[in-house]
Enzyme design. Structure first.
Site, mmCIF file in Angstrom:
data_model
loop_
_atom_site.group_PDB
_atom_site.id
_atom_site.type_symbol
_atom_site.label_atom_id
_atom_site.label_comp_id
_atom_site.label_asym_id
_atom_site.label_seq_id
_atom_site.Cartn_x
_atom_site.Cartn_y
_atom_site.Cartn_z
ATOM 1 C CD GLU B 63 27.044 -20.783 17.035
ATOM 2 O OE1 GLU B 63 26.368 -21.818 16.878
ATOM 3 O OE2 GLU B 63 27.643 -20.218 16.100
ATOM 4 C CG HIS B 163 42.348 -28.582 2.060
ATOM 5 N ND1 HIS B 163 41.269 -28.883 2.846
ATOM 6 C CD2 HIS B 163 43.040 -27.626 2.763
ATOM 7 C CE1 HIS B 163 41.287 -28.144 3.948
ATOM 8 N NE2 HIS B 163 42.355 -27.369 3.927
ATOM 9 N NE ARG B 176 45.528 -23.324 7.536
ATOM 10 C CZ ARG B 176 46.838 -23.563 7.396
ATOM 11 N NH1 ARG B 176 47.708 -22.572 7.401
ATOM 12 N NH2 ARG B 176 47.275 -24.791 7.274
ATOM 13 C CG ASP B 185 37.041 -35.128 20.435
ATOM 14 O OD1 ASP B 185 37.070 -35.417 19.221
ATOM 15 O OD2 ASP B 185 37.543 -34.085 20.875
ATOM 16 C CB THR B 224 29.617 -24.142 12.294
ATOM 17 O OG1 THR B 224 29.874 -25.150 11.317
ATOM 18 C CG2 THR B 224 30.360 -22.867 11.948
HETATM 19 C C1 HEM Z 1 43.387 -19.983 5.120
HETATM 20 C C2 HEM Z 1 42.706 -21.058 4.795
HETATM 21 C C3 HEM Z 1 43.305 -22.446 4.869
HETATM 22 C C4 HEM Z 1 44.527 -22.876 4.507
HETATM 23 C C5 HEM Z 1 45.675 -22.066 3.938
HETATM 24 C C6 HEM Z 1 44.566 -24.287 4.787
HETATM 25 C C7 HEM Z 1 45.652 -25.102 4.552
HETATM 26 C C8 HEM Z 1 45.768 -26.397 4.990
HETATM 27 C C9 HEM Z 1 46.934 -27.197 4.879
HETATM 28 C C10 HEM Z 1 48.240 -26.768 4.260
HETATM 29 C C11 HEM Z 1 46.643 -28.397 5.413
HETATM 30 C C12 HEM Z 1 47.554 -29.592 5.475
HETATM 31 C C13 HEM Z 1 48.170 -29.724 6.825
HETATM 32 C C14 HEM Z 1 49.197 -30.837 6.833
HETATM 33 O O1 HEM Z 1 50.070 -30.869 5.942
HETATM 34 O O2 HEM Z 1 49.108 -31.705 7.744
HETATM 35 C C15 HEM Z 1 45.327 -28.344 5.894
HETATM 36 C C16 HEM Z 1 44.723 -29.367 6.557
HETATM 37 C C17 HEM Z 1 43.387 -29.307 6.970
HETATM 38 N N1 HEM Z 1 42.505 -28.290 6.780
HETATM 39 FE FE1 HEM Z 1 42.898 -26.536 5.899
HETATM 40 N N2 HEM Z 1 43.370 -24.683 5.266
HETATM 41 C C18 HEM Z 1 42.560 -23.585 5.339
HETATM 42 C C19 HEM Z 1 41.248 -23.544 5.754
HETATM 43 C C20 HEM Z 1 40.544 -24.657 6.176
HETATM 44 C C21 HEM Z 1 39.148 -24.645 6.498
HETATM 45 C C22 HEM Z 1 38.207 -23.448 6.374
HETATM 46 C C23 HEM Z 1 38.829 -25.895 6.891
HETATM 47 C C24 HEM Z 1 37.478 -26.465 7.261
HETATM 48 C C25 HEM Z 1 36.772 -26.018 8.247
HETATM 49 C C26 HEM Z 1 40.028 -26.657 6.863
HETATM 50 C C27 HEM Z 1 40.129 -27.977 7.301
HETATM 51 C C28 HEM Z 1 41.297 -28.678 7.311
HETATM 52 C C29 HEM Z 1 41.420 -29.993 7.880
HETATM 53 C C30 HEM Z 1 40.316 -30.800 8.581
HETATM 54 C C31 HEM Z 1 42.717 -30.400 7.667
HETATM 55 C C32 HEM Z 1 43.319 -31.748 8.058
HETATM 56 C C33 HEM Z 1 43.007 -32.717 6.941
HETATM 57 C C34 HEM Z 1 43.682 -34.052 7.066
HETATM 58 O O3 HEM Z 1 44.762 -34.146 7.676
HETATM 59 O O4 HEM Z 1 43.085 -35.033 6.543
HETATM 60 N N3 HEM Z 1 41.043 -25.895 6.398
HETATM 61 N N4 HEM Z 1 44.792 -27.116 5.619
#
Ligand code: HEM
Ligand code: HEM
Ligand code: HEM
Ligand code: HEM
Ligand code: HEM
Lengths: 243, 243, 243, 243, 243
Positions: B63, B163, B176, B185, B224
């Site tokens: 970084e 997603h 994660r 923030d 990042t």
């Molecule tokens: C192993 C990989 C990943 C899995 C299995 C995964 C799965 C999920 C799941 C199930 C949720 C929903 C959570 C809820 O029900 O409140 C979620 C939310 C979220 N994930 Fe992922 N995710 C992964 C990787 C990522 C990555 C790489 C990012 C981006 C950097 C990311 C960004 C987000 C964000 C910002 C939310 C919140 C979205 C919202 O509430 O509007 N995720 N993820």
């Protein structure tokens, strides 16, 4: 002495928010020299107490751009400037870099007044803060786009009612204050909050993210400044520690 | 002592991410003075161990804006602040400039819960990390636009299912954790990952770039932050080397 | 010793680009002290030669944000970090401020492969660099918008064919290399070029400005980094001159 | 000795624009030390005179980001770099921070040539500068959007004719020069002007703000750099004054 | 001596606005050394009084990016530069960092002239400032988008009439002055105001936020600079205090 209650509730009062970062060379002063800092600062507050009130907040550990921030109220911006010029001439002030400075003025309600929106207005006054004494303060600048300002009074009133509806329930754990800044700096509003429940505050902001008004924000934060509510003296003392 | 397992899995926990750059004058201290830095830092960690847990990561070489970053968990943001204020009062902390600071709170699932999305929810719990111990951590702030937040719960649920679908396969080599930040923030979420396979992580992010949710990102990174997972002591020692 | 040819041609190799600006106080060191800088740096390169290869480029006179930049390849990002940590602990490294740092990974062709686009693929392999030894290197980060990533594989393939068509003619005077960065830093690709003909390179970029793919760039440069190709030793020596 | 007339009129010449701010510690050198600065700089210009020509401009009092800027021409970018590296190794250069650096190449006309647009082309050559010797120079970087570059040659030609029409009348009091930069830095063009009539120059720019081409500018300035035309020696001497 | 009244009312006059921040090391000079600062600055003003007039404003306490700003008028930009170069060579000037610098030229009315808009023109001249002597000055840069400039003269005239209508009532407590900057720096206009009533000024700006012209602003502030109107001497003395 400035009337704190009046300055915090009247329209036509000037609010000045400034954030500061201590320069690293402050810590090259001897611990003894730093020890005197709080007294010197408090003497300046004392000197200006007829004209201004000054609140201080510790942001170190929460913010990258600041270690503390000040909120100063007065009936006259020149009085605020006189105080801040003297503050910057103290040892502590000299070793502080200003990183943001916003100024605004308080006003009577534009929308949710008794006349224009009686139900919500009474909702506003019927609820009141019942939580523990707030330990946290948050300052969020807000600027709206030209499309917002070009809408009719009625349309804007309607949107602000939609803004108010979901927020009423947070009056029990969030205190708030609004300052108008258009033309005085690069924002339209400075919003200020106190709370002891940051989780509730996060939910409040999410509920406002979900209303149509949010589509008109060109600035919503940047910076969002979160600090703990402290006496001015404690802020100076806390930041003056270290070998 | 703070319960690490609980702090890392419960809702309502505060997460604090801060990135730091050592100032060049740190290396003007004698090697002997720098040698004591790790012990002084570890004493601060020890002092606060009842209230917080602190993880440290080395970012130098990856970084431009930081040399290391900290992740601090607690049940109370004031406890986090108390720790970071003490950390900044150490020799090592004094020579560090904070370059980013984000705070968030953990929550129960909003979308992919047992109730709302049973199949994907069970997909989440059936897979688990099987790779080598992760050596890398990545922190990515995420902010969504007003259009996203103004969509109905159903629509957002549908998008979050899209997603989740392609990401399930990465559970075997990516850990994660999600923090909610709106109003605390200038971001909506802080996402944190651990992996030993940066190539797989790159593929994971590409698969998320390809889903419609991505059209609603106004912040996806910036910064990042990629670092190696280290003990706090090693981070301080590594950065204190040099003649 | 790291296999240079293999590291420069295989998929799955990590590429690390970092730009540096020498601080002004470097020139307050005596000329004698600066004289030793190159040897100290070369000893670090020697120490890590089993794991990494390091290329250096002089940007002073071409760039405002840097005096030189490094390109480091390895099979393991931790090995790259170990090298850069040691480099920063040299006298020369200590007086350098990192101003940009991008990391990526090499991959097999995604689009213009033998299978998906046989004609262009053979066009790629039939032409080769015939100009004078390149004296200049250019590094350009590229990030594409969500609309791009949300298009189908076929649509993206078609666009990449349109990208490739006008560029084939430049293979005779421009060498190129592509790194994938999504999720590893705030860009999707790092593109790297070597040439001896900057006029031809300008024409190449104009021809790519004219294809529809360009409408999907949210980052195309920022920074574009142009340097002369030098040995690491020469870069250090050149920047260590002055009274 | 480099042929000034040829370098300023031929295609295929490299133009290098760099802006500088003197660091405050320059003024902590004794007046005597600063007195020698101009001679040392002129010796470097003399040393490189076979390969480059260097023009200097004083921007102090007009610009926040610079005190002076340089324009260097050569047939070979490496020769330009060699000169600037030597310049930066002088006392004056060492105390200067580069704040912007743009590089470009001159080309034959792309649009308003004898063939493609005979009338306007003859308009270009029939008018010539008749004002007083210009005392001011202005440098304005220009970058166009993907939509512009994706239009057909004919469409762009038509737009450039609309660009040229209202500007012809300014040929009597504005001299101009165009450099092409796509891929060499983060702009498409560097435009350079000399004039003695800043009011006319303001009107010229307003007339170009009014043509449709302006809708395709993603960079038009940022920075716009205004300076007075001076000898290199005078620039160094003027900035070396002070007690 | 420069004719103040003429310079402040004629077209074709150059206005130069520069904002400054005192460096922290100024306060490491002895109080005695700082005491002499005002006299040295006033001697420079005296030296240039035949060619320029200089106004100074104290912004400390209101702005993060500046402690004071200067407004300089002359018939010749080179005379303005000569003054500012000398000012920067004073002790006070040397310890000041320029943080913004904008230049513009005054012109006759483009739209609300006797010919084109007789009614509003007479409205402009019939009202005049009747408030207390203004204690505050505000400087706001304004830049309009390509769509604005591409509209016909008639359309722009119509919009400017809508701009003028609601502002006439503020002539009694706001003084104003307009400078044109397109091509001289990165803004189209510099607007300058004096008032004693910041609440009225806030209302004025809100009324302009509500007219359609506002949709064409790409810069409206950034920075908005608010200061108190002071003599140059007082500004220097006030900022030279402190132990
Ligand atoms: C192993 C990989 C990943 C899995 C299995 C995964 C799965 C999920 C799941 C199930 C949720 C929903 C959570 C809820 O029900 O409140 C979620 C939310 C979220 N994930 Fe992922 N995710 C992964 C990787 C990522 C990555 C790489 C990012 C981006 C950097 C990311 C960004 C987000 C964000 C910002 C939310 C919140 C979205 C919202 O509430 O509007 N995720 N993820
Ligand atoms: C307890 C929670 C809140 C309540 C009850 C509340 C209520 C209100 C009300 C009634 C108004 C209208 C004032 C008027 O009539 O002039 C208002 C205005 C405003 N509120 Fe809130 N609010 C809350 C939280 C917030 C938050 C968290 C923000 C964003 C950071 C916010 C931003 C604003 C802004 C910028 C305005 C002025 C809008 C305008 O005049 O266009 N409010 N609020
Ligand atoms: C000699 C000149 C060039 C040739 C022959 C060339 C050819 C190609 C080819 C064949 C691909 C597809 C790779 C694959 O199948 O995965 C590609 C991808 C790419 N090229 Fe070029 N290219 C040239 C110059 C450039 C330049 C000057 C840039 C911009 C700075 C550039 C940016 C990219 C990027 C970002 C990709 C990846 C795009 C994606 O995967 O979405 N190329 N290039
Ligand atoms: C005396 C005033 C001017 C005249 C007579 C003039 C004329 C021209 C002509 C004839 C061309 C076409 C060159 C070609 O055929 O390749 C051109 C290109 C250009 N001019 Fe101007 N110009 C003037 C002022 C300006 C100004 C003030 C700017 C903006 C700062 C400007 C920006 C450009 C740019 C960026 C190009 C290249 C555009 C492209 O290739 O897409 N010109 N000008
Ligand atoms: C007392 C209050 C004001 C009055 C009476 C007023 C009146 C006018 C008038 C008559 C013009 C047209 C000048 C011409 O014919 O060329 C004008 C132009 C302008 N005004 Fe105002 N104005 C006021 C306040 C402001 C404010 C607060 C701003 C924004 C900061 C502003 C920004 C401008 C700008 C940028 C122009 C030039 C627009 C252009 O030429 O496109 N004015 N004003």
């Amino acid at each position: 002495m400035a009337d704190r209650a009046k300055l915090l509730t009247s329209p036509g009062v000037f609010g000045n928010f400034s954030t500061y970062k201590l320069r690293s060379d402050y810590y090259k002063l001897s611990a003894a020299e730093r020890k005197g800092a709080a007294a010197e600062v408090m003497a300046v507050v004392e000197k200006h107490k007829a004209n201004i009130i000054a609140d201080a907040y510790l942001t170190r550990g929460f913010e990258a751009q600041s270690d503390y921030f000040l909120r100063v109220h007065s009936m006259d911006m020149a009085a605020t400037q006189a105080f801040l010029v003297d503050f910057r001439a103290t040892r502590f002030g000299m070793y502080s870099d200003v990183t943001e400075n916003l100024v605004g003025i308080t006003k009577a309600l534009n929308y949710i007044s008794k006349d224009k929106s009686p139900d919500l207005n009474s909702g506003l006054s019927s609820a009141s803060y019942t939580g523990d004494a707030p330990r946290y303060a948050i300052m969020i600048p807000v600027k709206k786009d030209a499309a917002w300002w070009n809408r009719s009074d009625e349309e804007r009133l309607k949107e602000m009612e939609v803004h108010t509806q979901p927020t009423l329930q947070y009056l029990v754990n969030v205190k708030r204050k609004l300052y108008h800044s258009t033309g005085l700096d690069d924002t339209d509003f400075i919003t200020y909050f106190e709370t002891n429940d940051l989780g509730a505050f996060n939910n409040l902001l999410i509920s406002l993210a979900k209303v149509p008004e949010n589509k008109h924000h060109v600035r919503w934060g940047s910076p969002t400044v979160l600090g703990t509510i402290q006496t001015f003296e404690t802020v100076v003392k806390t930041l003056s520690m270290g070998n």
